[in-house]
Write an enzyme that holds these catalytic residues in place. Structure first.
Site, PDB file in Angstrom:
ATOM      1  N   CYS A  72     -81.798 101.399  25.553  1.00 23.31           N
ATOM      2  CA  CYS A  72     -83.203 100.850  25.643  1.00 23.31           C
ATOM      3  C   CYS A  72     -84.196 101.931  25.551  1.00 23.31           C
ATOM      4  O   CYS A  72     -85.247 101.903  25.019  1.00 23.31           O
ATOM      5  CB  CYS A  72     -83.702 100.136  26.872  1.00 23.31           C
ATOM      6  N   ASP A  73     -83.964 103.373  25.838  1.00 21.21           N
ATOM      7  CA  ASP A  73     -85.037 104.363  25.957  1.00 21.21           C
ATOM      8  C   ASP A  73     -85.061 104.624  24.310  1.00 21.21           C
ATOM      9  O   ASP A  73     -86.230 105.010  24.037  1.00 21.21           O
ATOM     10  CB  ASP A  73     -83.776 105.710  26.228  1.00 21.21           C
ATOM     11  N   ALA A  74     -84.295 104.174  23.344  1.00 17.94           N
ATOM     12  CA  ALA A  74     -84.704 104.461  22.118  1.00 17.94           C
ATOM     13  C   ALA A  74     -85.895 103.564  21.423  1.00 17.94           C
ATOM     14  O   ALA A  74     -86.490 104.103  20.576  1.00 17.94           O
ATOM     15  CB  ALA A  74     -83.639 103.754  21.032  1.00 17.94           C
ATOM     16  N   LEU A  75     -86.285 102.684  22.314  1.00 19.18           N
ATOM     17  CA  LEU A  75     -87.551 101.837  21.960  1.00 19.18           C
ATOM     18  C   LEU A  75     -88.753 102.735  22.210  1.00 19.18           C
ATOM     19  O   LEU A  75     -89.992 102.287  21.739  1.00 19.18           O
ATOM     20  CB  LEU A  75     -87.463 100.566  22.605  1.00 19.18           C
ATOM     21  N   PHE A  76     -88.733 103.616  23.083  1.00 17.22           N
ATOM     22  CA  PHE A  76     -89.884 104.624  22.900  1.00 17.22           C
ATOM     23  C   PHE A  76     -89.587 105.756  22.017  1.00 17.22           C
ATOM     24  O   PHE A  76     -90.536 106.103  21.525  1.00 17.22           O
ATOM     25  CB  PHE A  76     -89.515 105.027  24.250  1.00 17.22           C
TER      26      PHE A  76
END
Length: 375
Positions: free
Chosen positions: A160-164
Site C-alpha cells: 500500500c505504501d506504493a500509492l504514495f
C-alpha cells in the site's frame, strides 16, 4: 536492587513518554508558531541527512514532498533552496529500480521545481520520463503475476505504501506535460492495488497480502484478534490521495472514485484518533504500544486538513486536525528534530522520544503546511 532500579526506570520512561505527548490548548492554532516549527524541522533535517539506500530513495522522496508542500503553502525561499540543492546534487536522477514505485517518489520534488522555478532547462526531467515509461509500459515479474510468496507480488504496486510513492508523481507528470495517458495508466494500476488490499468493511488498506484477512488459521492478527492495519501504511495512502486529488483535473472521468475513497478513509481515520491526538502504530489494536507515532499521524493530519481546505470534509473534522497538530508539535525537540517516528518497517512497531526519520519530518511539514491554509 537491580530489579528495583529497572522497575523505577521503566516507570520513569513511560511517564516521560506520556508527558512528551501531553496536549494542551488543543483548540488553539498559532500560525506563526507553526511556521517557526516547520523551519526548525527543515533546518535540523537538512543538517542531519539520513536515508535508507541513497539520496534519491523513497525516504528522501517523502521528505522532500513535505518540503514541496511547505513551499507551496508559505512561498518561503528557504524551502525552495533546499529543493533545488537536492535536485541539483542528485543530478535529477531517480533511484535505479525502474519497476519499484519507491524509486520515483523523489521526482515529485523535481516536477514541482520545474513548474515553479521559472527558469527553463534548470531541471532535467528526462530521468523521470525514462523511469515512468519503463515503470508503466515495460514487462516485469510482478506484472506477470507469478510470485507465490506470502507478500503477494502479483501486481505492480503490491504494497500500500506504493500509492504514495508513484501515483502522485504520475498525476503531476501528466498535468505538467499535458499527457493524460500517464494519468490513465496510474488509475489502472491504482485499481489493482485497491482491489487487492482495500478492506471495504474496515475502510482501511492492508500493507500487503500478508495482512489480508483470509478467514483461516494462517491469518496475521493483532493480540486482540483484530486485523492488522498499520498507521503509517494507511497514512501513505491517505496522504497520497490528497496529493493526487490536489493535481487531478476536476473533470477527470475517474475523479469521483478517488474522492469517495478519500471520504471513506477520512471517516475511519477520524474515528480512530485517540484523545491525545496521535494515532497509534496499530490502528485497530492501539493498546499494543501505549504511545502515539508521528509519521502516520502527520500524514493523517495533513490529509484531513487538506479535505477541510478543499471542501471534501465538513467542520466536524477541524478539532481532530487541531488536536493532531498540537500533538505533533509536542513531539518536536527544542533543536527542531521531530521524534516519536517509527523506524523503517512494514507493520506496527514502537517508536520513542529519540527515534526520527526524514520521512517523519516530511509528514510533519505536510501537516503544518496544510493547517496554515485553514481559515
Amino acid at each position: 536492587m537491580n530489579k528495583t532500579i529497572l522497575a523505577l526506570f521503566t516507570v520513569l520512561l513511560f511517564f516521560n513518554c506520556s508527558t512528551a505527548q501531553k496536549v494542551t490548548g488543543v483548540n488553539v492554532i498559532d500560525k506563526s508558531d507553526i511556521k517557526s516549527a516547520m523551519i526548525k524541522a527543515l533546518e535540523w533535517q537538512e543538517a542531519h541527512p539520513i536515508f535508507a539506500i541513497a539520496p534519491t530513495d523513497w525516504t528522501e522522496g517523502a521528505y522532500y514532498t513535505g518540503v514541496v508542500r511547505a513551499h507551496k503553502a508559505t512561498k518561503d525561499m528557504i524551502y525552495m533552496a533546499a529543493l533545488k540543492n537536492q535536485g541539483y546534487w542528485n543530478n535529477w536522477q531517480t533511484y535505479k529500480r525502474l519497476h519499484h514505485a519507491d524509486d520515483v517518489a523523489i521526482s515529485y520534488s523535481y516536477l514541482y521545481i520545474d513548474m515553479n522555478d521559472g527558469r527553463r532547462n534548470f531541471v532535467d526531467l528526462e530521468p523521470t520520463k525514462k523511469f515512468l515509461d519503463a515503470h508503466l509500459f515495460d514487462d516485469d515479474e510482478w506484472k506477470k503475476g507469478t510470485d507465490k510468496s506470502e507478500y503477494g507480488r502479483t501486481i505492480l504496486w503490491w504494497w500500500c505504501d506504493a500509492l504514495f510513492m508513484a501515483p502522485p508523481v504520475l498525476n503531476l507528470y501528466a498535468k505538467h506535460t499535458k499527457q493524460p495517458k500517464y494519468l490513465d495508466e496510474m488509475h489502472k494500476f491504482y485499481m489493482q492495488t485497491y482491489n487487492q488490499l482495500y478492506d471495504k468493511e474496515e475502510q482501511l488498506f492492508a500493507r500487503d497480502m500478508r495482512f489480508v484477512w483470509q478467514g483461516n488459521d494462517k491469518d496475521t492478527k493483532e493480540p486482540n484478534g483484530k486485523k492488522v492495519f498499520w498507521s503509517r501504511g494507511n497514512g501513505w495512502v491517505f496522504a497520497g490521495l490528497a496529493l493526487i486529488l490536489d493535481d487531478m483535473p476536476a473533470d477527470y472521468k475517474h475523479r469521483p472514485f478517488y474522492e469517495n475513497l478519500y471520504k471513506e478513509m477520512a471517516e475511519k481515520i477520524l474515528k480512530l484518533q485517540p484523545e491525545d491526538g496521535l494515532w497509534r502504530t496499530s490502528l485497530l489494536c492501539p493498546e499494543s504500544y501505549n504511545h502515539g507515532e508521528v509519521s502516520g499521524s502527520g500524514f493523517h493530519t495533513f490529509a484531513l486538513a487538506w479535505g477541510i481546505n478543499n471542501g471534501l470534509l465538513d467542520k466536524k473534522y477541524i478539532p481532530a486536525v487541531k488536536k493532531g497538530w498540537n500533538a505533533l508539535k509536542a513531539c518536536q525537540h527544542e533543536d527542531g528534530r521531530v521524534g516519536w517516528v517509527q523506524n523503517i518497517g512494514a507493520f506496527p512497531e514502537p517508536a520513542s522520544y529519540d527515534s526520527y526519520q526524514n520521512f517523519g519530518t516530511g509528514a510533519f511539514l505536510m501537516a503544518g503546511s496544510e493547517i496554515l491554509k485553514m481559515q
